[in-house]
Design a protein around this motif. Structure first.
Motif, short mmCIF file in Angstrom:
data_model
loop_
_atom_site.label_atom_id
_atom_site.label_comp_id
_atom_site.label_asym_id
_atom_site.label_seq_id
_atom_site.Cartn_x
_atom_site.Cartn_y
_atom_site.Cartn_z
N VAL A 37 31.82 10.17 -14.94
CA VAL A 37 33.26 9.51 -15.46
C VAL A 37 33.38 8.42 -14.48
CG1 VAL A 37 35.56 9.51 -15.40
CG2 VAL A 37 34.30 11.66 -16.30
N GLN A 38 33.42 8.18 -13.27
CA GLN A 38 33.65 7.45 -12.09
C GLN A 38 32.60 6.12 -12.44
OE1 GLN A 38 35.04 8.56 -8.13
NE2 GLN A 38 34.30 10.55 -8.93
N ILE A 39 31.54 6.40 -12.58
CA ILE A 39 30.36 5.50 -12.69
C ILE A 39 30.42 4.92 -13.93
CG2 ILE A 39 27.94 5.04 -12.78
CD1 ILE A 39 27.53 7.76 -11.09
N ALA A 40 30.78 5.59 -14.86
CA ALA A 40 30.80 4.81 -16.17
C ALA A 40 32.19 3.95 -16.27
CB ALA A 40 31.14 6.02 -17.36
N VAL A 41 33.34 4.35 -15.88
CA VAL A 41 34.26 3.39 -15.40
C VAL A 41 34.01 2.05 -14.58
CG1 VAL A 41 36.79 3.19 -14.62
CG2 VAL A 41 36.11 5.23 -16.08
N ALA A 42 33.40 2.41 -13.55
CA ALA A 42 33.06 1.25 -12.69
C ALA A 42 32.15 0.40 -13.49
CB ALA A 42 32.01 1.83 -11.39
N TRP A 43 31.25 0.96 -14.56
CA TRP A 43 30.42 -0.06 -15.19
C TRP A 43 31.17 -0.63 -16.39
CZ3 TRP A 43 25.34 3.41 -15.74
CH2 TRP A 43 24.60 3.35 -14.25
N GLY A 44 32.46 -0.39 -16.47
CA GLY A 44 33.32 -1.13 -17.65
C GLY A 44 33.30 -0.22 -18.80
N ALA A 45 33.04 1.15 -18.84
CA ALA A 45 33.14 1.62 -20.13
C ALA A 45 34.44 2.65 -20.27
CB ALA A 45 31.87 2.66 -19.97
N ARG A 46 34.80 2.73 -21.42
CA ARG A 46 35.86 3.72 -21.80
C ARG A 46 35.38 4.90 -21.96
NH1 ARG A 46 38.73 4.69 -27.82
NH2 ARG A 46 40.29 6.20 -27.27
N VAL A 47 36.13 6.14 -21.16
CA VAL A 47 35.58 7.35 -20.91
C VAL A 47 36.49 8.40 -21.65
CG1 VAL A 47 34.44 9.18 -19.58
CG2 VAL A 47 34.21 6.82 -18.94
N ILE A 48 35.87 9.20 -22.45
CA ILE A 48 36.69 10.52 -22.91
C ILE A 48 35.86 11.75 -22.18
CG2 ILE A 48 37.23 11.70 -25.25
CD1 ILE A 48 37.01 9.17 -26.68
N GLY A 49 36.60 12.51 -21.66
CA GLY A 49 35.88 13.72 -21.10
C GLY A 49 36.57 15.09 -21.40
N THR A 50 35.66 15.84 -21.58
CA THR A 50 36.10 17.26 -22.13
C THR A 50 36.21 18.23 -20.99
OG1 THR A 50 33.90 18.19 -22.18
CG2 THR A 50 34.76 17.19 -24.27
N ALA A 51 37.45 18.82 -20.93
CA ALA A 51 37.70 19.92 -19.70
C ALA A 51 38.88 20.85 -20.24
CB ALA A 51 38.12 19.11 -18.40
N SER A 52 38.95 21.86 -19.44
CA SER A 52 40.09 22.64 -19.65
C SER A 52 41.30 22.01 -19.60
CB SER A 52 40.08 24.08 -18.76
OG SER A 52 40.00 23.59 -17.58
N GLU A 53 42.27 22.55 -20.09
CA GLU A 53 43.63 21.98 -20.03
C GLU A 53 44.38 21.67 -18.49
OE1 GLU A 53 45.78 20.61 -22.34
OE2 GLU A 53 44.89 21.62 -24.38
N SER A 54 43.89 22.62 -17.79
CA SER A 54 44.65 22.65 -16.26
C SER A 54 43.75 21.53 -15.41
CB SER A 54 44.06 23.78 -15.61
OG SER A 54 42.58 24.11 -15.51
N LYS A 55 42.75 20.94 -16.01
CA LYS A 55 41.83 19.92 -15.36
C LYS A 55 42.12 18.41 -15.95
CE LYS A 55 38.43 23.14 -14.16
NZ LYS A 55 37.12 23.53 -13.99
N HIS A 56 43.05 18.52 -16.86
CA HIS A 56 43.25 17.22 -17.65
C HIS A 56 44.15 16.04 -16.54
CE1 HIS A 56 42.79 18.53 -22.11
NE2 HIS A 56 41.76 18.79 -21.33
N ASP A 57 44.62 16.36 -15.84
CA ASP A 57 45.34 15.42 -14.94
C ASP A 57 44.32 14.88 -13.90
OD1 ASP A 57 48.13 15.41 -16.01
OD2 ASP A 57 48.89 16.87 -14.59
N PHE A 58 43.43 15.72 -13.54
CA PHE A 58 42.29 15.48 -12.67
C PHE A 58 41.41 14.31 -13.27
CE2 PHE A 58 37.89 16.55 -11.46
CZ PHE A 58 37.99 15.59 -9.98
N LEU A 59 41.30 14.72 -14.60
CA LEU A 59 40.46 13.56 -15.36
C LEU A 59 41.25 12.23 -15.62
CD1 LEU A 59 38.54 15.49 -18.46
CD2 LEU A 59 37.78 15.01 -15.89
N ARG A 60 42.34 12.18 -15.89
CA ARG A 60 43.08 11.11 -16.01
C ARG A 60 43.07 10.19 -14.66
NH1 ARG A 60 46.66 14.66 -18.44
NH2 ARG A 60 46.79 14.52 -20.85
N SER A 61 43.06 11.01 -13.52
CA SER A 61 43.04 10.24 -12.32
C SER A 61 41.64 9.57 -11.99
CB SER A 61 43.51 11.57 -10.85
OG SER A 61 42.18 12.23 -10.86
#
Length: 305
Positions: free
Chosen positions: A161-185
């Motif tokens: 996620v972090q590398i793709a964002v650094a390269w200018g990509a938009r990232v959609i990530g799958t995870a359990s609900e409890s980890k969604h805030d972590f992904l947003r961060s």
């Protein structure tokens, strides 16, 4: 020196005294500060990779390392004693791993430690960072792409996620609900696993995604092919069968240049390693248990005194 060893497949790991490793002309002796724990480590110890890798006992597990160079081989010009390094010390046979006070590592597996990362973070970076980096590169992720990352909160996924964002990509990530805030961060748009995944992703990206990265297997693979605009931009690190459908399979390789690039991203403030659990060498069995559960957010790391 103290090292974690097992004497047979399935045996519980124990800290024992072992001879100090010899260093060849193209290797350096590293005093380990931290060693990342990866699923492949306990899988090797359990015998799951016996069909593809020569494993010799007593086995010292581990491929990730962060530490300080103590000695250099006769041909080594890249490093000197006192240098702080990270490494993905995978070799063609498995015996002398990184769950130890000292490790002999070929220079091709090493890079300088990123100054911005702690020893724990540096020890957890190499395998997951290289896996994420090489997977993204395999499917040509770049600026403006929309990328789907499966298991995005895990060790590999959170780096991808972090590398793709650094390269200018938009990232959609799958995870359990409890980890969604972590992904947003991390800069990702989270979606939940399970039934209806394709529809949830299409609600965010109606035209599908430019690339999909599978770090979990199972239902993620057919969903990736359904959502990706081209099968050639689906990559898996779990199932080589993706190649039969036009996708790509990545088995991570040691690469000093790639490690250096990851370190540069870290020192630019674009990449960090999230540590879930820190344990001493004496608790390697617990580290294996936690890794096998597959519920960690980020990395498990062993600390070497």
């Amino acid at each position: 020196m103290k090292a974690v060893t097992i004497n047979a497949y399935g045996e519980s790991p124990q800290v024992t005294e072992q001879p100090e490793p010899k260093i060849g002309p193209d290797s350096v002796l590293v005093r380990i500060k931290a060693a990342g724990v990866n699923p492949v480590d306990w899988k090797i110890a359990a015998g799951y990779l016996d069909q593809i890798m020569y494993v010799h006992f007593p086995l010292i597990p581990g491929w990730d390392l962060a530490g300080v160079v103590e000695q250099v081989g006769a041909a080594v010009t890249e490093f000197a004693p006192g240098d702080e390094v990270i490494g993905y010390n995978r070799q063609d046979t498995v015996q002398s791993g990184t769950y130890a006070e000292l490790v002999a590592a070929p220079v091709r597996t090493l890079a300088r430690k990123p100054a911005s990362l702690s020893w724990q973070q540096a020890g957890g970076l190499p395998l997951v960072g290289l896996t994420a980096y090489q997977s993204l590169r395999a499917v040509g992720v770049g600026k403006g792409d929309t990328v789907l990352v499966h298991a995005a909160a895990g060790g590999v996924g959170s780096l991808a996620v972090q590398i793709a964002v650094a390269w200018g990509a938009r990232v959609i990530g799958t995870a359990s609900e409890s980890k969604h805030d972590f992904l947003r961060s991390l800069g990702a748009e989270p979606v939940a696993y399970g039934d209806g995944l394709v529809e949830r992703v299409r609600a965010l990206a109606p035209e599908g995604v430019d690339a999909a990265l599978d770090f979990v297997g199972g239902d993620a693979i057919p969903a990736s092919f359904e959502l990706a605009t081209s099968p050639s931009r689906v990559v898996s690190i779990v199932d080589g069968g993706v190649k039969e459908h036009g996708g790509q399979y990545v088995f991570v390789r040691p690469d000093a240049a790639d490690l250096t690039a990851l370190g540069d991203l870290a020192d630019e403030g674009k990449l960090t390693v999230h540590i879930d659990t820190e344990l001493p060498l004496s608790e390697t069995a617990e580290a294996f248990r936690l890794s096998a559960e597959g519920r960690t957010r980020g990395k498990i790391v062993l600390l070497v005194p």
